[in-house]
Scaffold this motif. Structure first.
Motif: not given
Length: 207
Positions: A109-118
């Protein structure tokens, strides 16, 4: 008549852990993590308690006043700190050392979590089995989505069943286009919701 919601604290730990355990015992992902039903009955409460401790420490828990439903959330900043690489392994060691799936679910689940936006991350939501279908889960989610709309914040979650996926779609979540297929297990659907700025403005005007 509205649903009364409050912020849970350490004093609610036992009741919320029990609620999470009851609500997720038959969840497809819980069944994958603990395939043997008897083993699941013994170890699943430990996993739910460990999850709750993480959220009480790093996020927040909303609970209905009568204790029949709760939602576990994280506020994720745009520049989120690096994931603790040892976290899933430590969780496995504390909950069920011989069960690699306890660790694997956290890493996947950590691998697919979106990044870069609050965004606000709905990690888990639980409704007591005898109270499902009353709109309690919807009320808990909308409680936070209203704030998201007012602040222009997105929201994210992973649906663990087709039934919950339909509910989230009604609340404005949409698939990110990726499906997490657990090895020899069920799918999970990452879902994202953009802030509804018009709803946020309407709420501010009417307050």
């Amino acid at each position: 008549m509205g649903v009364a919601i409050r912020r849970a604290g350490e004093g609610d730990r036992e009741a919320v852990t029990r609620l999470l355990d009851e609500a997720f015992q038959d969840d497809p992902v819980s069944g994958w993590v603990f395939p043997d039903a008897e083993h699941r009955r013994r170890r699943h409460p430990l996993l739910m308690g460990a999850f709750l401790d993480i959220v009480l420490d790093e996020g927040y828990v909303d609970i209905t006043e009568d204790g029949s439903a709760c939602a576990l959330w994280f506020s994720v900043p745009a520049e989120a700190h690096e994931e603790d690489e040892d976290g899933p392994a430590l969780l496995r060691e504390a909950v069920d050392p011989e069960n690699e799936r306890v660790e694997l679910i956290g890493r996947l689940t950590a691998d697919i979590h979106p990044k870069g936006r609050a965004h606000e991350y709905l990690w888990m939501i639980a409704v007591a089995p005898g109270r499902q279908g009353e709109g309690l889960g919807t009320a808990l989610i909308e409680h936070v989505l209203g704030r998201c709309d007012g602040e222009g914040l997105a929201a994210y979650l992973e649906a663990s069943s087709s039934r919950s996926r339909v509910l989230y779609e009604r609340l404005g979540f949409a698939s990110t286009g990726r499906v997490l297929d657990l090895p020899s297990g069920p799918p999970m659907w990452p879902m994202w919701r953009e802030a509804n700025r018009s709803a946020g403005r309407a709420g501010s005007a009417g307050s």
